[in-house]
Design an enzyme around this catalytic site. Structure first.
Site, short mmCIF file in Angstrom:
data_model
loop_
_atom_site.label_atom_id
_atom_site.label_comp_id
_atom_site.label_asym_id
_atom_site.label_seq_id
_atom_site.Cartn_x
_atom_site.Cartn_y
_atom_site.Cartn_z
N HIS A 80 63.31 35.81 2.48
CA HIS A 80 62.65 34.62 2.63
C HIS A 80 61.16 34.72 1.99
CE1 HIS A 80 61.43 37.32 5.81
NE2 HIS A 80 60.42 36.65 6.40
N HIS A 82 58.05 34.56 3.43
CA HIS A 82 56.83 35.00 4.25
C HIS A 82 56.18 36.27 3.34
CE1 HIS A 82 57.61 34.38 8.58
NE2 HIS A 82 56.54 33.71 8.21
N ASP A 84 54.79 39.00 3.35
CA ASP A 84 54.87 40.50 3.55
C ASP A 84 56.13 40.68 2.91
OD1 ASP A 84 55.85 38.91 5.72
OD2 ASP A 84 56.59 40.67 6.68
N HIS A 85 57.05 39.82 2.39
CA HIS A 85 58.41 39.92 1.57
C HIS A 85 58.16 39.62 0.14
CE1 HIS A 85 60.71 40.63 5.19
NE2 HIS A 85 59.61 39.96 5.68
N HIS A 169 65.45 32.69 11.80
CA HIS A 169 63.72 33.23 11.50
C HIS A 169 63.04 31.77 11.66
CE1 HIS A 169 60.52 35.97 11.10
NE2 HIS A 169 60.34 35.79 9.84
N ASP A 192 64.40 39.03 7.87
CA ASP A 192 63.62 38.84 9.44
C ASP A 192 64.51 37.95 10.04
OD1 ASP A 192 61.70 40.30 8.50
OD2 ASP A 192 60.04 39.00 8.55
N HIS A 256 60.95 46.99 9.10
CA HIS A 256 60.35 46.11 9.43
C HIS A 256 59.69 46.26 10.82
CE1 HIS A 256 58.54 41.80 9.72
NE2 HIS A 256 58.82 41.77 8.68
ZN LIG Z 1 58.36 39.77 7.71
ZN LIG Z 2 59.36 36.58 8.40
#
Ligand SMILES: [Zn+2]
Ligand SMILES: [Zn+2]
Length: 304
Positions: A80, A82, A84-85, A169, A192, A256
Site C-alpha cells: 500500500h 503509506h 513507511d512502505h 487496512h 498492513d 511491522h
Molecule cells: Zn505501515
Molecule cells: Zn499502513
C-alpha cells in the site's frame, strides 16, 4: 532410454530447485524512526529472482548489508502507499540506476502507484540530468515500469507465482497482501492489516507467514484516542492467535512491530498462550531458508 534418463534428471533437478526459497527481512519497523527496525521491506528469493515487497526507509542500506547492491533489484511490489512502505523507493531506484541496473525498475502496487513513480522522476529531474551529462548514464533507464494491480496473479515465471489479495487496512484502500508460491513452498506477506479473512484464506498451511503486529497497553489505549485508532487498523496479539489457529503456518514471523507500553516478549507470550505453533519475532536482516526444514539466521549479526 537416454531421453528418459535425461527427463528424470530434469524432473529431479527441477524438484531440488523448486524445493527452496529464502526470505530476508530488510525492515521490520513502522513510521517510528529506529536504528534497529528500518521501514517495511522484505526480500524473497525464488527461481533465481529477487522480489522486493515494500521499500521503506533504509531499504538500500539493509540490502547492502546483505551483500545486495540496488542494481540487483528490479521487481518491487508495494502492499500500500503509506509512507513507511515507500519512503526508501527513491533511493533504491536512483542509486540502482547509478550502479547501472540493466533495464528498468518494475513497480507494482495499488492505485496511485503510477502517480508515485511519475512524481519521483519529476522530483529527481535535476539529478538525472547532472549524472547523464557527467558520467554518461542513460536517462531512459530511469523510467519506471509501473503497474496498478487488483487481486490477481502479479508475476508468473520460472516456476514462481505471486498473487496479490486484499487486506483490511481502511481507510487505506486498496491495501494488499502477497502470496508467493515456488514449487511446493508458499510464503505469505500480510502487509498492513487488521484481522483479515483473506489472510486466513491465503495462508492456510503455508510454509511461512510474515505478518504485522501491533499492541498497546490498556492504560495507554484508554488515555489516547489517536493511539486507539492507529492500533485498530493493525493486528493485535489476540487477532494474531485467531488467524494462526485457523491457518497453522509452519512458521510465523512478526514484522511491522508497533508496540506501545508492551514488550516484544509479552506479545510473543500472549500469542503462544493461545496458539501451539511456531511464532518468532522478526528482526532486520533475519534470513529464513525454507526447504524441507526451515532455518533462521541473522545476516551481519554485529548490526543492532
Ligand atoms: Zn505501515
Ligand atoms: Zn499502513
Amino acid at each position: 532410454m537416454r531421453t528418459l534418463v535425461f527427463l528424470i534428471f530434469l524432473v529431479l533437478q527441477n524438484n531440488l530447485y523448486a524445493d527452496y526459497m529464502e526470505v530476508l527481512l530488510l525492515g521490520t519497523g513502522t513510521p517510528r524512526p529506529s536504528i534497529e527496525r528500518f521501514g517495511s521491506a522484505t526480500l524473497v528469493k525464488a527461481g533465481g529472482h529477487n522480489f522486493l515487497f515494500d521499500a521503506g526507509r533504509g531499504v538500500t542500506i539493509r540490502l547492502q548489508q546483505a551483500g545486495i547492491t540496488p542494481n540487483m533489484i528490479d521487481k518491487v511490489f508495494l502492499t500500500h502507499l503509506h509512507s513507511d512502505h515507500i519512503s526508501g523507493l527513491d533511493d533504491l531506484w536512483i542509486t540502482g540506476w547509478v550502479w547501472q541496473r540493466q533495464g528498468l525498475l518494475n513497480v507494482s502496487g495499488p492505485q496511485g502507484t503510477h502517480n508515485l513513480v511519475e512524481s519521483l522522476r519529476k522530483a529527481y529531474a535535476a539529478d538525472i540530468s547532472y549524472r547523464e551529462k557527467n558520467v554518461n548514464l542513460n536517462s531512459d533507464l530511469t523510467r519506471i515500469n509501473s503497474k496498478e494491480i487488483n487481486e490477481e496473479i502479479v508475476f508468473q515465471q520460472d516456476g514462481v507465482t505471486i498473487r496479490s489479495f486484499l487486506v483490511e487496512h481502511a481507510p487505506v484502500e486498496p491495501a494488499f497482501g502477497y502470496r508467493i508460491e515456488f514449487g511446493d513452498r508458499v510464503v505469505v506477506i500480510s502487509g498492513d492489516t487488521t484481522y483479515s479473512e483473506n489472510i486466513v484464506k491465503y495462508s492456510k498451511d503455508v510454509d511461512l507467514l510474515v505478518h504485522e503486529i501491533a499492541a498497546a497497553s490498556p492504560v495507554l489505549l484508554k488515555r489516547n484516542k489517536r493511539l486507539a485508532s492507529v492500533v485498530a487498523y493493525h493486528t493485535n496479539p489476540e487477532q494474531m492467535s485467531q488467524i494462526l489457529n485457523k491457518t497453522s503456518p509452519r512458521l510465523t514471523v512478526l514484522n511491522h512491530v508497533l508496540l506501545f507500553g508492551v514488550s516484544e516478549q509479552q506479545v510473543i507470550a500472549e500469542i503462544k498462550n493461545n496458539y501451539p505453533g511456531e511464532v518468532a519475532m522478526g528482526y532486520d536482516l533475519m534470513n529464513i531458508g525454507i526447504g524441507n526444514s526451515i532455518t533462521i539466521n541473522r545476516i551481519n549479526a554485529e548490526q543492532p
